[in-house]
Design a protein around this motif. Sequence first.
Motif: not given
Length: 500
Positions: A350-353, A374-383, A408-410, A423-424
């Motif tokens: 589902k997600r990796i935040w 690529r397999r539509n897992v919600d990946v978000r990285i906050m910097i 990937i959302q940044i 890491w969530l």
Amino acid sequence: MKRILSRILTILPAVLLQIIWYLLLLNWLNNIFPFINEVLSICAFIFVLHIASNYTESNYKLMWILLIVLFPILGAWLYILCGETRSTNRLNKNIEKAKMNLDVHDKTSEELNENIKQKDEHLFQTLNTISKNNEMPVHYIKDCKYYSLGDSMFPDMLKALKGAKKFIYMEYFIIEEGIFLNSMVDIFKEKVKEGVDVRVLYDDIGSISTYSLHNIKELNKYGIKCIPFNPAIFVKFQLNNRDHRKMLVIDNEIAFSGGVNIADEYINVKEKYGHWKDIGFSITGDGVNNYTFMFAQIWNSISNDKIQMTTNFENRNEHNGYILSYYDSPSNKVHTSRQFLLETFYRATKRIWIYTPYLILDDSVVECLCALARRNVDVRIMIPGIPDKKIVYRLTMSFARQLLKEGIQIYQYTPGFLHAKAWLIDEDLCSIGTVNLDYRSLFLHYECNSIFYQSSIFHSLKKDMEQTMEMSKQMKEEDCKQSIIKNLWDDFLRLFAPLL
């Protein structure tokens, strides 16, 4: 600045003498032996073979091999200073010896193992491997509290310190005089009078500009024990293999950890790079034992004033989830945090935040994050939105642009500097500690981390991340565009990413 200049002036003469000696020796050898260049080439080749055979990350090896091939003498000298792990291995032997001398019998209960195995067998295998490799058991959580800022963590730390009855163990990468540290030291002085054992451990390079021998002597005057980790004495030190851990342990009853160092910018009473966003947590119950044990191992490995720790613990069945707290060592063949990251990230559905102040990745982690996207897992990285180190931030943005192109959302924390590390994963697993997503944390430094499973702290972290994203700027495709010259400069910097 005065402290940095003082330390540099102390070390510089020895470094200059060593360099001059090398140059004179080479000049003498060149006059006597005209084939000296061939000898140096053979030595460089041996160095390259040694590095290539090491069990470490491929980009790290490539950087050193390239440097030594191009500049044999300089490259070899830098490798000994910054890349060789012999001093780490010596320290690790002392840590292992200290571990054996600590009479602690604490292991994961069969009942707890079975509970996790029934819920998630793959996670059980991962946690069990980490637990065995690090000799750190998984525990039930009695109670835990999440802090979305150092500002809110600070008063709880002071309150807990005032309640200390037996001991206070404090270990941080950076400590600096100011409201934060001085408030703690005032309590330390009173607690020493009450017979409480107070010990402070800090990293000598991390605090090179903020703490000194003079400060140690001041603490010692009041009975507060204080020592630096891996001190920078003449040329017998390494720029890597630093103690990046952060923990405050009180009476083996409560432990604080996270990304917060003991300096005023971490509680936002001093502004350095805008608003300082950092996180932390506190835990009570049997899980605190792992942090007490971690501190005692390092302290006993470098101090003659040993900690005696002989307590046995019951695995009490509390009901706020599970916790595995562990530490990473640069001498480990398998780097624990990276192992945990790859195993749990790949199985996410589902997600990796992610919270990280620095984004400097090896190829395996980049491929893992891209595969998830690529397999539509919600990946978000906050910097961070405001950098603390410009070259490092440029590399962070270089990797951010690469990941952004893969979907990937940044998010850039525009109010200031984001120093949080977390890491969530999916709906019930998270990790909070001192580990950045960069080479230094994943391969080169001593770190500490806590894995939380089915705990209330997961939901607190998730809520905080959602609020942080609302305050941040989401990067767009147009943010990836830059000139060919800048792209080439970024590519060049990536060659030296393991050192930054």
